[in-house]
Design a protein around this motif. Sequence first.
Motif, mmCIF file in Angstrom:
data_model
loop_
_atom_site.group_PDB
_atom_site.id
_atom_site.type_symbol
_atom_site.label_atom_id
_atom_site.label_comp_id
_atom_site.label_asym_id
_atom_site.label_seq_id
_atom_site.Cartn_x
_atom_site.Cartn_y
_atom_site.Cartn_z
ATOM 1 N N GLY A 1 0.835 -1.193 0.000
ATOM 2 C CA GLY A 1 0.000 0.000 0.000
ATOM 3 C C GLY A 1 0.866 1.239 0.000
ATOM 4 O O GLY A 1 2.016 1.203 0.435
ATOM 5 N N PHE A 2 0.337 2.319 -0.509
ATOM 6 C CA PHE A 2 1.012 3.612 -0.428
ATOM 7 C C PHE A 2 -0.018 4.713 -0.636
ATOM 8 O O PHE A 2 -1.099 4.484 -1.181
ATOM 9 C CB PHE A 2 2.169 3.734 -1.427
ATOM 10 C CG PHE A 2 1.842 3.339 -2.837
ATOM 11 C CD1 PHE A 2 1.186 4.207 -3.695
ATOM 12 C CD2 PHE A 2 2.196 2.088 -3.319
ATOM 13 C CE1 PHE A 2 0.894 3.851 -4.995
ATOM 14 C CE2 PHE A 2 1.907 1.716 -4.625
ATOM 15 C CZ PHE A 2 1.259 2.602 -5.466
ATOM 16 N N ASN A 3 0.332 5.900 -0.153
ATOM 17 C CA ASN A 3 -0.530 7.078 -0.296
ATOM 18 C C ASN A 3 -1.871 6.886 0.421
ATOM 19 O O ASN A 3 -2.914 7.315 -0.061
ATOM 20 C CB ASN A 3 -0.772 7.401 -1.771
ATOM 21 C CG ASN A 3 -1.216 8.845 -1.970
ATOM 22 O OD1 ASN A 3 -0.907 9.715 -1.165
ATOM 23 N ND2 ASN A 3 -1.938 9.094 -3.057
ATOM 24 N N LEU A 4 -1.837 6.273 1.605
ATOM 25 C CA LEU A 4 -3.068 6.072 2.363
ATOM 26 C C LEU A 4 -3.387 7.298 3.209
ATOM 27 O O LEU A 4 -2.506 7.880 3.848
ATOM 28 C CB LEU A 4 -2.947 4.848 3.261
ATOM 29 C CG LEU A 4 -2.914 3.483 2.562
ATOM 30 C CD1 LEU A 4 -2.845 2.363 3.586
ATOM 31 C CD2 LEU A 4 -4.123 3.304 1.657
ATOM 32 N N ASP A 5 -4.646 7.683 3.216
ATOM 33 C CA ASP A 5 -5.125 8.795 4.028
ATOM 34 C C ASP A 5 -5.749 8.278 5.318
ATOM 35 O O ASP A 5 -5.933 7.068 5.505
ATOM 36 C CB ASP A 5 -6.164 9.605 3.250
ATOM 37 C CG ASP A 5 -5.562 10.314 2.054
ATOM 38 O OD1 ASP A 5 -4.392 10.723 2.143
ATOM 39 O OD2 ASP A 5 -6.263 10.449 1.026
ATOM 40 N N ALA A 6 -6.105 9.192 6.198
ATOM 41 C CA ALA A 6 -6.732 8.830 7.469
ATOM 42 C C ALA A 6 -8.157 8.321 7.239
ATOM 43 O O ALA A 6 -8.814 8.668 6.246
ATOM 44 C CB ALA A 6 -6.748 10.030 8.407
ATOM 45 N N LEU A 7 -8.623 7.493 8.171
ATOM 46 C CA LEU A 7 -10.007 7.039 8.173
ATOM 47 C C LEU A 7 -10.842 8.085 8.903
ATOM 48 O O LEU A 7 -10.408 8.658 9.902
ATOM 49 C CB LEU A 7 -10.133 5.688 8.888
ATOM 50 C CG LEU A 7 -9.032 4.651 8.658
ATOM 51 C CD1 LEU A 7 -9.328 3.387 9.439
ATOM 52 C CD2 LEU A 7 -8.874 4.349 7.179
ATOM 53 N N ARG A 8 -12.080 8.311 8.446
ATOM 54 C CA ARG A 8 -12.913 9.369 9.015
ATOM 55 C C ARG A 8 -14.241 8.783 9.479
ATOM 56 O O ARG A 8 -14.907 8.049 8.746
ATOM 57 C CB ARG A 8 -13.148 10.470 7.975
ATOM 58 C CG ARG A 8 -11.862 11.040 7.406
ATOM 59 C CD ARG A 8 -12.108 12.094 6.353
ATOM 60 N NE ARG A 8 -13.035 11.701 5.305
ATOM 61 C CZ ARG A 8 -12.734 10.902 4.291
ATOM 62 N NH1 ARG A 8 -11.519 10.386 4.196
ATOM 63 N NH2 ARG A 8 -13.620 10.600 3.358
ATOM 64 N N THR A 9 -14.628 9.125 10.689
ATOM 65 C CA THR A 9 -15.855 8.607 11.285
ATOM 66 C C THR A 9 -16.672 9.752 11.860
ATOM 67 O O THR A 9 -16.131 10.656 12.493
ATOM 68 C CB THR A 9 -15.545 7.593 12.401
ATOM 69 O OG1 THR A 9 -14.901 6.450 11.841
ATOM 70 C CG2 THR A 9 -16.806 7.147 13.111
ATOM 71 N N THR A 10 -17.970 9.699 11.650
ATOM 72 C CA THR A 10 -18.910 10.598 12.302
ATOM 73 C C THR A 10 -19.837 9.751 13.156
ATOM 74 O O THR A 10 -20.422 8.776 12.668
ATOM 75 C CB THR A 10 -19.729 11.405 11.284
ATOM 76 O OG1 THR A 10 -18.830 12.123 10.427
ATOM 77 C CG2 THR A 10 -20.645 12.391 11.984
ATOM 78 N N SER A 11 -19.958 10.112 14.429
ATOM 79 C CA SER A 11 -20.671 9.266 15.379
ATOM 80 C C SER A 11 -21.741 10.073 16.106
ATOM 81 O O SER A 11 -21.537 11.237 16.457
ATOM 82 C CB SER A 11 -19.678 8.682 16.395
ATOM 83 O OG SER A 11 -20.343 7.931 17.380
ATOM 84 N N TYR A 12 -22.895 9.420 16.336
ATOM 85 C CA TYR A 12 -24.011 10.032 17.055
ATOM 86 C C TYR A 12 -24.495 9.055 18.125
ATOM 87 O O TYR A 12 -24.491 7.843 17.919
ATOM 88 C CB TYR A 12 -25.185 10.341 16.118
ATOM 89 C CG TYR A 12 -24.840 11.137 14.884
ATOM 90 C CD1 TYR A 12 -24.996 12.523 14.857
ATOM 91 C CD2 TYR A 12 -24.378 10.496 13.738
ATOM 92 C CE1 TYR A 12 -24.695 13.251 13.714
ATOM 93 C CE2 TYR A 12 -24.073 11.220 12.595
ATOM 94 C CZ TYR A 12 -24.235 12.590 12.582
ATOM 95 O OH TYR A 12 -23.937 13.315 11.456
ATOM 96 N N GLU A 13 -24.932 9.610 19.244
ATOM 97 C CA GLU A 13 -25.494 8.775 20.308
ATOM 98 C C GLU A 13 -26.504 9.574 21.094
ATOM 99 O O GLU A 13 -26.300 10.763 21.377
ATOM 100 C CB GLU A 13 -24.390 8.281 21.246
ATOM 101 C CG GLU A 13 -24.920 7.406 22.389
ATOM 102 C CD GLU A 13 -23.841 7.069 23.397
ATOM 103 O OE1 GLU A 13 -23.656 5.876 23.683
ATOM 104 O OE2 GLU A 13 -23.202 8.005 23.916
ATOM 105 N N VAL A 14 -27.626 8.954 21.446
ATOM 106 C CA VAL A 14 -28.592 9.535 22.376
ATOM 107 C C VAL A 14 -28.905 8.476 23.422
ATOM 108 O O VAL A 14 -28.920 7.280 23.131
ATOM 109 C CB VAL A 14 -29.891 9.989 21.673
ATOM 110 C CG1 VAL A 14 -29.621 11.147 20.737
ATOM 111 C CG2 VAL A 14 -30.536 8.833 20.911
#
Length: 994
Positions: free
Chosen positions: A684-697
Motif C-alpha cells: 500500500g502507499f498514499n493512504l489517508d486517514a479514516l474518518r468517522t462521524t458518530s451520534y449517540e442519544v
Amino acid sequence: MFKKVLLLLLTFAMPIFLFAQSSGKIMGIVKDKDTGEPLPGVNVILQDTYLGATTDVDGYYVILNVPVGAYNIEASYVGYTKMVINGIRVSANTTFEQNFALSPTTLELGEAVVVTAERPLVEKHVTQSISKVTGEELESIPVRGITNILALQASVVVQDGAVHIRGGRSEEVGYYLDGASTVNPLNRSNSVHVIQEAVEEIQVLAGGYTAEFGNANAGIVRSELKTGGSDMHFSVDAQTDKFAGEGEQFLGTYSYQEHVIAATVSGPITNNIRYFLAYENQDIGDTQKRFSKGFTFDETNMVNPLVDNNASNPRNDPTNPSYNPDTLTSISYPDGFTPNNWYNRHSVNGTMLFDMDQFKVRLSGIYTYSKNFQISTPMLNVFNTREQPYVNNNMLLGAKFTYVLNPTTYMDAKINYSYNAGERTDDWYGTDWKSWSDSAKIAADHGVTYRSKYDPDYNYRINGFYFRRNGTLLANYSKSQQSYIGGSFDFVTQYNKNNEIKFGLDGRQYTIRQFSVNPASYMKLADAWGGESNIPLASLGRIVGNAYGYDLYGNENSDGFDGPKQPLFFSSYLQDKIEYEDLVINAGLRFDYFDSKDRYLKDPTNPELDLTNNTVKDDQWVEKDAQMYVSPRLGISFPVSAQTKFYAQYGQFVQMPRFNYIYWNSFNYGRQIAGGNYYSSPVGFNLDALRTTSYEVGFNQQIGDNAAIDISGFYKNVKGEVQADRITPSPDAPQIQAYNVLTNGDFATTKGLELKLTIRRINRLQGQVNYTYTAAEGTGSGATSFISAVDHLSQRPTTLFPLDYNQTHRGSVILDYRFGKDDGGPVLEQFGVNLLYSFNSGHPYTHVTTSGGQSDQYDMGVDYLSDTRSRKALEPVNSSSTPWVHLVDLRVDKSFNITDDLLATVYMRVNNLFNTKNVINVFPVTGSPEDDGVLSGVINQSRTESFINANGGEDYVNMYKAINLDNSQAYWQYVGQQIYGQPRQIFFGIKLAY
C-alpha cells in the motif's frame, strides 16, 4: 514547525521519563442541614492526601486533579459536626458530585458523622455511555485478562481474539494507560500488558469521547494504575490448573499446564512519597485450549503399515540403489492438550507519587519479558522436538509534573517513552541464526542427520499427510524494534463555577525497525556466491523479508529508502466542560497532525524499475505531505433529577490506518509492482486517514434505591477504510504488469441499541446486565476481503452487507452473592459466589462453493479460504450466520482472617463451567463445524475419490477425520482461527492480603 514544537515540549520535560495517570474532579455544595442555607468557608479535604478546597459564599467547592481511586472525603466547619464520607470513587475525566449537609455541633468534641458512600447509579456529569470496571470488581469476577474483561462490556465484540467496538474494525480501537497511548502503530493492537492486580479502573468509551482523545475511531479503552496509599499493604495470589499432567484429566477437566502468580506491595516512604509495585508471572503450557481429540495410528487400527512414501526422498524410490523407506511404529497425538503452543511472561508494574502539595511528580513504569512459541500445525509436528521461541522485551516509562497555580488552576507537563524489542530464537542455537541450518553442527550436537548441507531430511509422507522430522525449522529468524518518545502539556482551570476549561498539546515520534530471513536460503546463497558480501542485492532481497531499519544482512540501517520508519503524531485540543444543575455540556475541538512518512508513485501506472536490483527507482517516489484534520466534539447531559438524565453525543473522529499496510522495503515494492504474481498481502502507499462521524442519544434512569437502567441508541458512518485495488499499467509501460495495492475506499455504517442494568448489593446480591443490539454493515470487513475480485477484475461490492464481526445480539449477566464479615455464621462468613453468563448470536459468513483450486489431499477443505480465487458465493455476502454462543463462568471463594490485618482467601475459578462446545466458526462450503466438504464430496467428489485411492484408502479417510475434522488442523493453519471455543478450565488459588 511541528517537529520544533514537539522537541521543545520534550526538552522542557526531559529530566524524568513517564506516562501520567489520568484524574477526575470532585465538586459539591455544603449546606446547613437544618436551614438549607449554604455554608461559606467550610474545609473539604480528601483524607490522607494534600487535596482539598474551601467553599465559597454559595457553599460551592471544587477539587481538581484528583487521581483515579477511592477516597474518604471530610467536611469540617467551626460550630458544626465534622462529616466524613468513606469510599467515594473518582473516575478518569469524570466529575464526582458530593454534597454535604452539616449539623450544628451537638456531639462531644472530636466525634464526627461517618457515612459510607454508595456509587451513584446516575452520573449526571457524564455526557456519553461509558463502561467502567474497578479494581475491586476485578478481584471477584471469574475471568482474567484485559481482553476477557472487555468482552463483557456493552458494545464490545471479541471475535477470534480481536476487539471490535460498535462495528468498527479491530484497528479502530485506541488503548491508553495512565493517559499514554499504548497502540502499536503497525497493527494498531494494544502493545503493553497490565497486571490485573495493578489496575485501579478500566473504562470503555464506545459512544464518543472528548477532544482530548484521538487517532481512534471506534472506541477508547483506558486503564489506570493504582497509587500507593498512606498505609502499607501487600498481597500474594497464586492460582493453577496443574492438578493433572498433559493430556490427563482432573475433575473431568483437562489441565492446560497454566499458573499465575501475582504479588503487590504499596505504601508510604515518607508522608509525601508513596509507591505501588506489582509483579506477575503467567506460565501457560497450552495457549490454544482447544477441544482437541487425541489419536494413535499403529498396526492395531491401520490397514497398511506406516511406510514413508514421500516421492521427493530418493530412499523411497524402488529403482534407487539406496532404496530404504522409513517405517514408523505409530503416530500419536495427546488428548485435550496442544503441544508446541506455550507462553511464559514476567511483568512488573509500578508507580511512585511525590506529593509536595503545590507541586507533584508521579512516576510510572511497566516492564514485561515474555517468551513463547506457537505453531498452527502441532498434529503434523509430533516427531519434531525442536522449537524457535520468540522473546520480547517491552517497556513503557514516563513522568507527570503537576504545578498547582491556585486551587482552581493547574498545569501538567508529561513525557513518556516506550520501547519494544523482539527476536526469534532457536532452542538449539539461540540467536546465532546462521547456524540454525548448519547440518554439520546439528549432526554433531544433536545427532540429527540432514539430507544436505542446509536442508533437513524430507518430511515423512504417510497416507498423504506430511509429518516433519526432528530438527526441522518451524520459523524463520526475525527481529524488530519499536520505540517512541512523546510529550504533552495540559492547562486546566475551573474558570468559574460552571466552566472547566482545558487546553492541551501532545506529540509522539516513533522509530520502527524490522528484519526477517530464511537462514537456510541465506547460507545457500552465501556458499553459491563465495561469501555473504558477494551476494547480489537482488538475490538477497528475494529471501529477506520486509526489512527496514536493518540492511539485508540484519545490521541496523539509519537512512535511505529502507531506513527506519519514523512517523510523527501531533495534536492539540480545547475543551470546555459547562456544568449547571440541569445541564452539562462537553464541547471541544481537536486538531490532529499525522506525518506517516508515507510515499506515493509519481505515476503508479508506469513507474521505472531498477532491473538490476528488482526495485522501483528512488526518483519515482514522492514524499507524502502530512495530513491535518480538525474534529469537533459535543456531549450534552440533561439531568432531569438526581435519578433521571438524558444525554447525547456527537463527534467527528480521524485516525491513521495500520502502518504495516504502507511500510514495505524497496525489494517488496519492486517485486509486487512489477506485477505478474498474486499476493494475498498487497503493498500500500498514499493512504489517508479514516474518518468517522458518530451520534449517540441515551436515557439513564434510577429504579428505586438500588437499581438503574441505561439505554442508548447509536449510529455512525466510516469513510476511507482500507481496501484492495488494482493498478492497470498504461499502454506505454514496458516494465510492469497489473498489480494489486491497498488504498482508501471501503465505507461502513453501524447502528444499534445498548442496554445496561446495574443493581446495587441487596441482601448480599449484586448484579449487572449488559445487552447490545448491533447492525454493522459495510463494503468490506477487512483490507483484503475482496482481493480475489480485484485480481480477477470482477466487481467488488458497492452496497452494504453485514460485516464479518457483526454480532447482532450480544450480552452478559454478572451476579455476585457474598456474605460479609460477621455475616452467615462460621461456615458462610466471607463466602462469595460470582456467576457470569455471556452470550452472542454468532457472526455472519457466506455460503460458497469451490472446485478446490490448487489444493491437495490435505488442504482441499480450506485452501479456498486463503486463496479466494477458486470460490464462488451461493448467496448475498454474509447472509448466513454461525450458531448462538452461550458461556457460563464461575468463581467461588472463602476468606479467613488469620490476624486482624492478614486475610487469606481460597477460591476456585472455572471458565466454561458446563464445558459447552460452542461453535465460533464453520466451514463455508457446508455451514457445518464438522464437515469441511472433502470426504462428504461437497467440494469435488471425483477429486476426493482420487485422493482416497492414492493415499491408502481407509487409512487416509481415518487420518483425515482425526486431523482435519476432529481437530480442524488445516482450518487452523490456513485461517488462523479455531472452529470451537475454549473448553472448561478449572483453577484453584489462594491469596494472602495484608
